[in-house]
Write an enzyme that holds these catalytic residues in place. Structure first.
Site, PDB file in Angstrom:
ATOM      1  N   GLU A 174       0.850  -1.187   0.000  1.00  0.00           N
ATOM      2  CA  GLU A 174       0.000   0.000   0.000  1.00  0.00           C
ATOM      3  C   GLU A 174       0.893   1.246   0.000  1.00  0.00           C
ATOM      4  O   GLU A 174       1.856   1.286   0.763  1.00  0.00           O
ATOM      5  CB  GLU A 174      -0.903   0.043   1.236  1.00  0.00           C
ATOM      6  CG  GLU A 174      -1.899   1.192   1.148  1.00  0.00           C
ATOM      7  CD  GLU A 174      -2.879   1.257   2.334  1.00  0.00           C
ATOM      8  OE1 GLU A 174      -2.737   0.475   3.287  1.00  0.00           O
ATOM      9  OE2 GLU A 174      -3.776   2.091   2.278  1.00  0.00           O
ATOM     10  N   GLY A 182       2.744   2.348  10.752  1.00  0.00           N
ATOM     11  CA  GLY A 182       2.487   1.578  11.967  1.00  0.00           C
ATOM     12  C   GLY A 182       2.353   0.095  11.696  1.00  0.00           C
ATOM     13  O   GLY A 182       2.997  -0.737  12.329  1.00  0.00           O
ATOM     14  N   MET A 225       0.268  -2.918   8.632  1.00  0.00           N
ATOM     15  CA  MET A 225      -0.415  -3.068   7.346  1.00  0.00           C
ATOM     16  C   MET A 225      -1.324  -4.284   7.345  1.00  0.00           C
ATOM     17  O   MET A 225      -0.930  -5.376   7.738  1.00  0.00           O
ATOM     18  CB  MET A 225       0.651  -3.168   6.236  1.00  0.00           C
ATOM     19  CG  MET A 225       0.077  -3.295   4.850  1.00  0.00           C
ATOM     20  SD  MET A 225      -0.911  -1.826   4.406  1.00  0.00           S
ATOM     21  CE  MET A 225      -2.105  -2.594   3.332  1.00  0.00           C
ATOM     22  N   GLU A 226      -2.530  -4.065   6.819  1.00  0.00           N
ATOM     23  CA  GLU A 226      -3.616  -5.035   6.949  1.00  0.00           C
ATOM     24  C   GLU A 226      -3.666  -6.090   5.840  1.00  0.00           C
ATOM     25  O   GLU A 226      -4.748  -6.582   5.517  1.00  0.00           O
ATOM     26  CB  GLU A 226      -4.943  -4.277   6.973  1.00  0.00           C
ATOM     27  CG  GLU A 226      -5.352  -3.592   5.634  1.00  0.00           C
ATOM     28  CD  GLU A 226      -4.980  -2.124   5.538  1.00  0.00           C
ATOM     29  OE1 GLU A 226      -4.037  -1.688   6.228  1.00  0.00           O
ATOM     30  OE2 GLU A 226      -5.626  -1.407   4.750  1.00  0.00           O
ATOM     31  N   ASN A 227      -2.547  -6.473   5.246  1.00  0.00           N
ATOM     32  CA  ASN A 227      -2.550  -7.472   4.182  1.00  0.00           C
ATOM     33  C   ASN A 227      -3.425  -8.668   4.558  1.00  0.00           C
ATOM     34  O   ASN A 227      -3.342  -9.174   5.670  1.00  0.00           O
ATOM     35  CB  ASN A 227      -1.130  -7.978   3.937  1.00  0.00           C
ATOM     36  CG  ASN A 227      -0.129  -6.860   3.920  1.00  0.00           C
ATOM     37  OD1 ASN A 227      -0.215  -5.969   3.097  1.00  0.00           O
ATOM     38  ND2 ASN A 227       0.807  -6.884   4.858  1.00  0.00           N
ATOM     39  N   HIS A 239      -6.903  -2.317  15.000  1.00  0.00           N
ATOM     40  CA  HIS A 239      -7.105  -1.552  13.759  1.00  0.00           C
ATOM     41  C   HIS A 239      -6.854  -2.430  12.530  1.00  0.00           C
ATOM     42  O   HIS A 239      -7.692  -2.517  11.632  1.00  0.00           O
ATOM     43  CB  HIS A 239      -6.175  -0.335  13.755  1.00  0.00           C
ATOM     44  CG  HIS A 239      -6.261   0.510  12.524  1.00  0.00           C
ATOM     45  ND1 HIS A 239      -6.998   1.671  12.470  1.00  0.00           N
ATOM     46  CD2 HIS A 239      -5.695   0.376  11.299  1.00  0.00           C
ATOM     47  CE1 HIS A 239      -6.896   2.197  11.264  1.00  0.00           C
ATOM     48  NE2 HIS A 239      -6.094   1.442  10.527  1.00  0.00           N
ATOM     49  N   GLU A 240      -5.696  -3.082  12.514  1.00  0.00           N
ATOM     50  CA  GLU A 240      -5.367  -3.904  11.336  1.00  0.00           C
ATOM     51  C   GLU A 240      -6.327  -5.087  11.229  1.00  0.00           C
ATOM     52  O   GLU A 240      -6.753  -5.452  10.141  1.00  0.00           O
ATOM     53  CB  GLU A 240      -3.921  -4.388  11.392  1.00  0.00           C
ATOM     54  CG  GLU A 240      -2.874  -3.283  11.554  1.00  0.00           C
ATOM     55  CD  GLU A 240      -3.027  -2.110  10.605  1.00  0.00           C
ATOM     56  OE1 GLU A 240      -3.520  -2.312   9.478  1.00  0.00           O
ATOM     57  OE2 GLU A 240      -2.677  -0.981  10.994  1.00  0.00           O
TER      58      GLU A 240
HETATM   59  N1  PHE Z   1      -3.137   0.830   5.791  1.00  0.00           N
HETATM   60  C1  PHE Z   1      -2.293   0.980   6.947  1.00  0.00           C
HETATM   61  C2  PHE Z   1      -3.225   1.222   8.106  1.00  0.00           C
HETATM   62  O1  PHE Z   1      -3.665   2.289   8.375  1.00  0.00           O
HETATM   63  C3  PHE Z   1      -1.347   2.098   6.876  1.00  0.00           C
HETATM   64  C4  PHE Z   1      -0.262   1.987   5.877  1.00  0.00           C
HETATM   65  C5  PHE Z   1      -0.317   2.762   4.745  1.00  0.00           C
HETATM   66  C6  PHE Z   1       0.787   1.151   6.086  1.00  0.00           C
HETATM   67  C7  PHE Z   1       0.692   2.707   3.822  1.00  0.00           C
HETATM   68  C8  PHE Z   1       1.792   1.097   5.177  1.00  0.00           C
HETATM   69  C9  PHE Z   1       1.748   1.891   4.042  1.00  0.00           C
HETATM   70  O2  PHE Z   1      -3.663   0.338   8.722  1.00  0.00           O
HETATM   71 ZN    ZN Z   2      -5.705   1.594   8.570  1.00  0.00          ZN
END
Ligand code: PHE
Ligand code: ZN
Length: 876
Positions: free
Chosen positions: A139, A279, A281-283, A315-316
Site C-alpha cells: 500500500e 504503523g 499493514m492489513e494485508n 485496527h489492522e
Molecule cells: N493501511 C495501513 C493502516 O492504516 C497504513 C499503511 C499505509 C501502512 C501505507 C503502510 C503503508 O492500517
Molecule cells: Zn488503517
C-alpha cells in the site's frame, strides 16, 4: 528515447516514443475511470534472494467493456526480462515506468519476468530486506515495484504464490491466505505455496521470508470455526508478544459482538519487522507490523505503548472487513477504510479501557495533528480532490477527522440504525471496491435517514469555528442559544458552505450545579441559528459539544467563574475536561500576549480536580495537563514561540509551587504495581508523572530528586520513561546520570533506544538543537530505520520551542535531515516537512527563515515527488 525502453523487436515501428508519465503532476479524483482490463487470477513465483530476486507473474487478464485500448501494467523501476502472451513471446513497449501490451483477444494469459533487488530497497516499498528477513509493503503503490500489474485498488484478483529460498536464511515462508504445499529444492533451498481464496487488490498482497518464530494461539469464531493465530518474531522477542496476542483475540471477539463481523480464513498471521514506514499493514491474512506495535513487556514498554499495541492490532484486524472484504475504488476514497477503521479501533479501545479518558486522548491527537493540517497550507478534504503522491495523504485528516465524520453519522443515527447501516454496507459491497458515497448510501438505506447534508464533511476542508452564546430570561424561565459557524478559506476552497454540526448540548444550573436541561442533540446547519430552551429555572451554564460530538472549535463566551463551575459539576466528563482546558488556554494566551493571565482561576480549578474524591486518577491527569505550546500557537494571530513558552512555564511554576501538597500526594499515591495493566493502575501511574512534572516546574531541585528517585525505583517503563522525560528538561546533575543509566541498560533494545533519542529531542531546553545535532552523529543513529529517524527528527520537529529557535538552527537541522532522508526513503522524509509549513503564522524573523528553508529544500536536485509536493504546497 532514454525513457522509452522496449524489448527491441526487429520491426522497429512498434517502438513508440511516449512522453514520460507526468510524475510531478496531480492525479485528480474527477478523472476516475474504471479499469480497462481486469485480472481475475494472479500467479506469482518468487525465486528469493536479498540481492536478486526473480519474480514471474502469470496474469489471467480480461477486457473490461467494449474498447480496444492496450493493457497497461504499472511498474516502478522494473525492466521486463520476458513478456509472453498466451505462451508466445510478445511485443511490448514501455511508457515511462509502465509496460504496455496490445492484446487482440478479450482474454489472455500474460506472463512477465523481472528481477528486483530487495537488499538495495531503501524506500521500504515493494519487496525489501529488514534485519535478515525479506518482507513486502505494497500500500498504496508498492506492488508495482515487485511486478508489472494494474496497481490500482479496484482491480481485484485471486492470488496464488510460490516462494523458493534458502532453507537456513528463510526457514519460514509466508504469504496471504492458506498454505497449500511445500517441499525441498536443490542447493539447500526449499519452497512453499500459498493461496488466498478472497479476491483482493494488489496493495493487500504480502510475502515474508525469514528466520522467525511463532507465538501460536487460536480463536473460535461465533459460528464455531477454529482460527489458528500466529505472531511471528525473532526468537528472542517471543516473550514480548503476549500482549499483542491477547489484544488480537479481544479484537476478534469485539468485532463479532459489536459489528457482527467474523473472521473468514482458517489462519491469521502477524509478522513484526523493525524497518517499517508506517504503523502496520492489513494485508489479507498476513498483517505486517512495525515491531513497535507488537513487542512489549513491563520492562521495556510504557502503558502508552501497551495501549497503542492493542489499538493497532485491533485496527489492522478490523481492516479485514473495513478495507479487505470491502476495499476502496480509488485512493481518493482512502478514508472509506481508514476513517471507518479508526472509528472502530477508537470504540474498541474505549470499550476495553476508560471511555472518557480515551475520548480525551483521541481529541488531543486530533487537535495536535489534524487541526494544524486544516489550518495550514497542506489542508485537504477527508476525501481529497487531487494528489501528486498518494503516500502524502495518509494524514490525520483522512484518518482522524475521517473517524470523527463516521462518529457523527453514528451519533445522528443512534446505535441501532448505525449498526443496520454498517451491516448493509458490508453485505452490499462484500468483495467490491466501494466509495465514500456508497458508505453513506448504505447508512441511509438501512436507516431511512437523509444524510445528504453531511456529505459536505467529505469534500470541504477546514475546521468549523462555532460561536455560542446563551441568553437567559429569568421571568419566562426560557433561554436562547445563539449559534453561528465560520470556516476560514483553505487552499483551493476560498468560499465555504455552512456544514451540519451535531452538538450535544445541556444546560447546567449555575447555583445548583444540576443538569437543568438534559442533554439534547442540536444540529447546527445554518450559518446562524437560534435554539430555544424551556424550563430554565435558574441561571444556566452552557455545556456544549459534549463528548466532542463534532470536530470543531467552540468559542462560547463563558466567564472564568462559569468555567470553574462547569469544571466541577458538568455531568459529561469530556465537557469537564474542556472547561479546565479552556480556563488554562485563556490564561496561557493572555500570558503570551503580555496580558494578565488570571492564574488564580486555573489554580483553583486544578486544585479542585486534584483533590476530588470522585474523579479517577487517569481523568485527573488528563485534565490538569496543560495544553501544549503548538496548541497555544494555534490561538495566536502572530506566533511568538518564546512568549508562548514563557507563559506556559510561568503557569506551570505557579501550579507547581501553589499546589505542592496536593501534587505530592497525587505523585505518591500507590496501588499500581508495574505488572498491573488495569485502567486503574495505568491512571495512577499517569497521574504520578503528570504531578511530578508540575512539582519539578515549581521547585526544580526537589523535582529533580523526586524524579531521580522515581527513575531509580521504577519496576516498569512507564515510571522510568516518565521520570526521565522530566529530568531531560532540567539543569540538574541527575539528568545526565539518568540518561547514561538508561542508555547503558537498554542500548541493545532498538525500541527502547528510540525512546532515549526521542526524550532528548523533546527536551525543553535552550540547547536541545545542539543536542539533536550531536545525536544525529551518534553511533546508534541511522536514517535507514524509520523509527529511529522519527524518534530524533520527527520528535524534534514538534518540540515547538526548541524547533523554533529564533536563530533558525532548528529549521536548518530539519532541512538537512529531510534532504538526507529523501535520498533513501522519500515517504518518511516527506512526513518531516509539515512543521516547516506553517511559516506564515510566525513572527517576521522566523517566518522568513522558515520560508527560506523551504525554498532551499525545493531547489535541491532530484527531489522526490513526495517531498516536492509537501514543500511546494507549503510555499504556494
Ligand atoms: N493501511 C495501513 C493502516 O492504516 C497504513 C499503511 C499505509 C501502512 C501505507 C503502510 C503503508 O492500517
Ligand atoms: Zn488503517
Amino acid at each position: 528515447m532514454a525513457d522509452v525502453r522496449t524489448n527491441a523487436q526487429p520491426d522497429a515501428e512498434t517502438v513508440v516514443e511516449a512522453p514520460l508519465p507526468p510524475t510531478h503532476i496531480a492525479v485528480r479524483r474527477e478523472d476516475y475511470t474504471p479499469p480497462d482490463w481486469l485480472v481475475p487470477e494472479t500467479r506469482l513465483d518468487f525465486d528469493l534472494d536479498p540481492d536478486r530476486t526473480r519474480v514471474r507473474a502469470t496474469l489471467a487478464v480480461e477486457r473490461n467493456g467494449d474498447h480496444s485500448r492496450a493493457l497497461r501494467l504499472d511498474g516502478d523501476g522494473l525492466t521486463p526480462l520476458s513478456v509472453r502472451i498466451d505462451g508466445e513471446d510478445a511485443r511490448w513497449r514501455m511508457e515511462g515506468p509502465a509496460l504496455i501490451l496490445d492484446i487482440a483477444s478479450d482474454r489472455a494469459t500474460v506472463e512477465t519476468e523481472v528481477e528486483i533487488r530487495p537488499a538495495a530497497n531503501t524506500k521500504l516499498m515493494g519487496l525489501y530486506a529488514s534485519g535478515g528477513m525479506l518482507c513486502t509493503q505494497c500500500e498504496a503503490e508498492g506492488f508495482r515495484r515487485i511486478t508489472f500489474f494494474p496497481d490500482r485498488p479496484d482491480v481485484l484478483s485471486k492470488y496464488s504464490v510460490r516462494m523458493e529460498g534458502d532453507r537456513v536464511r528463510f526457514p519460514v515462508l509466508l504469504s496471504n491466505g492458506n498454505p497449500v504445499a511445500s517441499g525441498e529444492a536443490a542447493n539447500g533451498r526449499h519452497w512453499a505455496e500459498w493461496e488466498d481464496p478472497f479476491p483482493k487488490p494488489s496493495y493487500l498482497f504480502a510475502l515474508v521470508a525469514g528466520d522467525l518464530k511463532p507465538n501460536r494461539d487460536s480463536f473460535t469464531t461465533m459460528s464455531g470455526r477454529q482460527v489458528d493465530l500466529a505472531i511471528w518474531v525473532r526468537g528472542s522477542d517471543l516473550p514480548k508478544t503476549a500482549h499483542a496476542m491477547a489484544s488480537l483475540k479481544q479484537a476478534m471477539a469485539w468485532d463479532e459482538k459489536v459489528y457482527g463481523r467474523e473472521y473468514d480464513l482458517d489462519l491469521f498471521n502477524i509478522v513484526a519487522v523493525s524497518d517499517f514506514n508506517m504503523g502496520a499493514m492489513e494485508n489479507k491474512g498476513l498483517n505486517i507490523f512495525n515491531s513497535a506495535y507488537v513487542l512489549a513487556d513491563q520492562e521495556t514498554a510504557t502503558d502508552g505503548d501497551f495501549d497503542n499495541i492493542a489499538r493497532v492490532v485491533a485496527h489492522e484486524y478490523f481492516h479485514n472487513w473495513s478495507g479487505d472484504r470491502v476495499t476502496c475504488r480509488d485512493w481518493f476514497q482512502l478514508s472509506l477504510k481508514e476513517g471507518f477503521t479508526v472509528f472502530r479501533d477508537q470504540s474498541f479501545s474505549a470499550d476495553i479501557g476508560s471511555a472518557p479518558v480515551k475520548r480525551i486522548e483521541d481529541v488531543r491527537v486530533l487537535r495536535a495533528a489534524q487541526f494544524p493540517e486544516d489550518a495550514g497550507p497542506l489542508a485537504h478534504a477527508v476525501r481529497p480532490d487531487s494528489y501528486i503522491e498518494i503516500a502524502n495523504f495518509y494524514t490525520a485528516t483522512v484518518y482522524n477527522k475521517g473517524a470523527e465524520l463516521i462518529r457523527m453519522f453514528a451519533t445522528v443515527l443512534g446505535p441501532e440504525k448505525f449498526r443496520a447501516g454498517t451491516d448493509l454496507y458490508f453485505e452490499r459491497h462484500d468483495g467490491e471496491a466501494a466509495t465514500c458515497d456508497d458508505f453513506v448510501k448504505a447508512l441511509e438505506d438501512a436507516s431511512g435517514a437523509d444524510l445528504s447534508a453531511f456529505k459536505i464533511w467529505y469534500s470541504q476542508a477546514g475546521t468549523p469555528r462555532v460561536k455560542a452564546r446563551i441568553e437567559h430570561d429569568p421571568e419566562a424561565k426560557t433561554a436562547t442559544l445563539h449559534l453561528d459557524q465560520h470556516i476560514d478559506p483553505t487552499p483551493g476552497q476560498e468560499r465555504k458552505q455552512p456544514m451540519p454540526i451535531p452538538l450535544k448540548t445541556a444546560l447546567v444550573g449555575e447555583a445548583s450545579g444540576h443538569e437543568i436541561c438534559p442533554e439534547r442533540l442540536i444540529v447546527l446547519d445554518q450559518a446562524e441559528q437560534q435554539v430555544a430552551f424551556d424550563n430554565v429555572v435558574e441561571a444556566p451554564l452552557l455545556s456544549i459539544n459534549r463528548d466532542f460530538s463534532a470536530p470543531i472549535t467552540v468559542e462560547a463566551n463563558r466567564k472564568p467563574h462559569e468555567l470553574e463551575r462547569l469544571a466541577q459539576t458538568d455531568t459529561d466528563p469530556f465537557a469537564r475536561f474542556e472547561a479546565i482546558q479552556e480556563l488554562m488556554m485563556r490564561s496561557l494566551v493572555a500570558g503570551a500576549n503580555g496580558q494578565d493571565p488570571d492564574t488564580e482561576s486555573v489554580i483553583r480549578a486544578v486544585a479542585a480536580t486534584l483533590n476530588s474524591n470522585s474523579l479517577d486518577p487517569a481523568f485527573k491527569a488528563e485534565a490538569i495537563l496543560l495544553p501544549g505550546e503548538s496548541l497555544i500557537a494555534d490561538r495566536m494571530t502572530v506566533v511568538d514561540p518564546d512568549a508562548i513558552h514563557a507563559s506556559r512555564d510561568a503557569l506551570r511554576r505557579a501550579l507547581g509551587s501553589d499546589l505542592r501538597d496536593s501534587l505530592l500526594s497525587a505523585h505518591r499515591s500507590d496501588g499500581a504495581a508495574g505488572h498491573d495493566l488495569s485502567p486503574a493502575a495505568k491512571g495512577v501511574r499517569r497521574l504520578r508523572t503528570v504531578a511530578l512534572g508540575l512539582l519539578a516546574a515549581g521547585n526544580e531541585r526537589e523535582g529533580a530528586s523526586l524524579a531521580k528517585a522515581q527513575f531509580d525505583r521504577a519496576d516498569n517503563m512507564t515510571d522510568r520513561q516518565g521520570a526521565l522525560g522530566i529530568l531531560v528538561s532540567l539543569d540538574a546533575p541527575e539528568r545526565q546520570a539518568a540518561l547514561d543509566a538508561f542508555y547503558q541498560r537498554f542500548h541493545d533494545d532498538p525500541l527502547v533506544l528510540d525512546k532515549w533519542f526521542a526524550l532528548q529531542a523533546a527536551a525543553q531546553r535552550k540547547d536541545t538543537v545542539d543536542a539533536v545535532r550531536q545525536l544525529a552523529s551518534h553511533a546508534d543513529f541511522t536514517m535507514g530505520n524509520p523509527n529511529r529517524l522519527r524518534a530524533l527528527a520527527g520528535t524534534f520537529g514538534v518540540n515547538h520551542w526548541a524547533f523554533h529557535s529564533a536563530d533558525g538552527r532548528g529549521y536548518a537541522f530539519l532541512a538537512e535531515m529531510i534532504l538526507a532522508a529523501d535520498k533513501l526513503n522519500p515517504q518518511v522524509a516527506a512526513r518531516l516537512v509539515p512543521p516547516l509549513g506553517r511559516w506564515r503564522r510566525y513572527e517576521a524573523g522566523r517566518s522568513e527563515l522558515m520560508r527560506q528553508t523551504l525554498e532551499r529544500i525545493v531547489a535541491a536536485r532530484d527531489l522526490s515527488k513526495d517531498v516536492f509536493e509537501q514543500v511546494s504546497k507549503s510555499l504556494a
